[in-house]
Scaffold this motif. Sequence first.
Motif, PDB file in Angstrom:
ATOM      1  N   GLY A 153     -21.788   6.489 -37.639  1.00 15.60           N
ATOM      2  CA  GLY A 153     -22.979   7.324 -37.740  1.00 15.60           C
ATOM      3  C   GLY A 153     -22.801   8.756 -37.277  1.00 15.60           C
ATOM      4  N   ALA A 154     -21.641   9.105 -36.744  1.00 13.59           N
ATOM      5  CA  ALA A 154     -21.420  10.459 -36.240  1.00 13.59           C
ATOM      6  C   ALA A 154     -20.986  11.379 -37.380  1.00 13.59           C
ATOM      7  N   ASP A 155     -21.174  12.669 -37.165  1.00  7.08           N
ATOM      8  CA  ASP A 155     -20.644  13.684 -38.057  1.00  7.08           C
ATOM      9  C   ASP A 155     -19.190  13.885 -37.641  1.00  7.08           C
ATOM     10  N   MET A 156     -18.260  13.448 -38.477  1.00 10.36           N
ATOM     11  CA  MET A 156     -16.841  13.424 -38.106  1.00 10.36           C
ATOM     12  C   MET A 156     -16.040  14.372 -38.978  1.00 10.36           C
ATOM     13  N   ALA A 157     -15.001  14.930 -38.398  1.00  7.60           N
ATOM     14  CA  ALA A 157     -14.005  15.699 -39.143  1.00  7.60           C
ATOM     15  C   ALA A 157     -12.731  14.864 -39.155  1.00  7.60           C
ATOM     16  N   VAL A 158     -12.265  14.525 -40.353  1.00  9.32           N
ATOM     17  CA  VAL A 158     -11.088  13.680 -40.498  1.00  9.32           C
ATOM     18  C   VAL A 158      -9.937  14.530 -41.036  1.00  9.32           C
ATOM     19  N   SER A 159      -8.818  14.468 -40.349  1.00  4.02           N
ATOM     20  CA  SER A 159      -7.607  15.176 -40.780  1.00  4.02           C
ATOM     21  C   SER A 159      -6.538  14.153 -41.080  1.00  4.02           C
ATOM     22  N   LEU A 160      -5.740  14.427 -42.110  1.00  3.78           N
ATOM     23  CA  LEU A 160      -4.675  13.506 -42.449  1.00  3.78           C
ATOM     24  C   LEU A 160      -3.565  14.218 -43.195  1.00  3.78           C
ATOM     25  N   VAL A 161      -2.391  13.647 -43.097  1.00 10.85           N
ATOM     26  CA  VAL A 161      -1.277  14.026 -43.952  1.00 10.85           C
ATOM     27  C   VAL A 161      -1.015  12.801 -44.818  1.00 10.85           C
ATOM     28  N   ASN A 162      -1.459  12.877 -46.072  1.00  9.13           N
ATOM     29  CA  ASN A 162      -1.326  11.771 -47.009  1.00  9.13           C
ATOM     30  C   ASN A 162       0.129  11.666 -47.413  1.00  9.13           C
ATOM     31  N   ASP A 163       0.726  10.516 -47.194  1.00  6.82           N
ATOM     32  CA  ASP A 163       2.136  10.285 -47.457  1.00  6.82           C
ATOM     33  C   ASP A 163       2.303   9.722 -48.854  1.00  6.82           C
ATOM     34  N   GLY A 164       2.889  10.476 -49.728  1.00  5.00           N
ATOM     35  CA  GLY A 164       3.158  10.000 -51.081  1.00  5.00           C
ATOM     36  C   GLY A 164       2.725  10.997 -52.157  1.00  5.00           C
ATOM     37  N   PRO A 165       1.476  11.208 -52.396  1.00  3.37           N
ATOM     38  CA  PRO A 165       0.331  10.530 -51.795  1.00  3.37           C
ATOM     39  C   PRO A 165       0.141   9.122 -52.348  1.00  3.37           C
ATOM     40  N   VAL A 166      -0.313   8.248 -51.459  1.00  8.59           N
ATOM     41  CA  VAL A 166      -0.673   6.884 -51.840  1.00  8.59           C
ATOM     42  C   VAL A 166      -2.113   6.660 -51.391  1.00  8.59           C
ATOM     43  N   THR A 167      -2.996   6.445 -52.350  1.00  8.06           N
ATOM     44  CA  THR A 167      -4.409   6.212 -52.075  1.00  8.06           C
ATOM     45  C   THR A 167      -4.863   5.027 -52.922  1.00  8.06           C
ATOM     46  N   ILE A 168      -5.449   4.022 -52.280  1.00 10.70           N
ATOM     47  CA  ILE A 168      -5.827   2.781 -52.972  1.00 10.70           C
ATOM     48  C   ILE A 168      -7.272   2.427 -52.661  1.00 10.70           C
ATOM     49  N   TRP A 169      -8.008   2.082 -53.706  1.00 14.34           N
ATOM     50  CA  TRP A 169      -9.404   1.650 -53.604  1.00 14.34           C
ATOM     51  C   TRP A 169      -9.429   0.126 -53.581  1.00 14.34           C
ATOM     52  N   MET A 170     -10.187  -0.441 -52.645  1.00 17.21           N
ATOM     53  CA  MET A 170     -10.332  -1.904 -52.590  1.00 17.21           C
ATOM     54  C   MET A 170     -11.797  -2.261 -52.435  1.00 17.21           C
ATOM     55  N   GLU A 171     -12.165  -3.353 -53.048  1.00 20.04           N
ATOM     56  CA  GLU A 171     -13.533  -3.868 -52.913  1.00 20.04           C
ATOM     57  C   GLU A 171     -13.476  -5.383 -52.910  1.00 20.04           C
ATOM     58  N   LEU A 172     -14.116  -5.988 -51.900  1.00 18.56           N
ATOM     59  CA  LEU A 172     -14.201  -7.448 -51.822  1.00 18.56           C
ATOM     60  C   LEU A 172     -15.643  -7.864 -51.824  1.00 18.56           C
TER      61      LEU A 172
END
Length: 145
Positions: A126-145
């Motif tokens: 619920g917080a206002d967040m700042a997210v930093s990342l170094v995407n490796d690849g890039p590899v990004t995967i969507w999952m839904e269960l």
Amino acid sequence: MRALIQRVSEASVTVDGQIIGKIGTGVLILVCAMQGDEAAQADQLAAKISKLRIFKDDAGKMNRSLLDIGGAALVVSQFTLAADTSRGNRPGFSAAAAPAQGEALYEHFAQSLRDLGVPVDTGRFGADMAVSLVNDGPVTIWMEL
């Protein structure tokens, strides 16, 4: 539950100017509980992600899991993954779990990863967040269960 998994060489989350979660090699997991989700989905998602073979082996093929490499997870709640963009230009989020249920499932998911042996840092629900990342690849995967 829905999750967006990003393979990272590092990632962090900041709230009010303070870093509250930080990892090196591993995955950044943006996660959203949907209406009707239960602890079983959180457990299944955690197990699947921990064993997902998205890290390179000695031959350079994606053949190793988070558990195999001893990587960490940064878990960040993101209800906007529930966005419905089928009508108009303003996304709707009514498919997301109610805040109390969403927070409980978010915490349960993070604990499930820990129970599987994955080191976990988290954002703040619920917080206002700042997210930093170094995407490796890039590899990004969507999952839904």
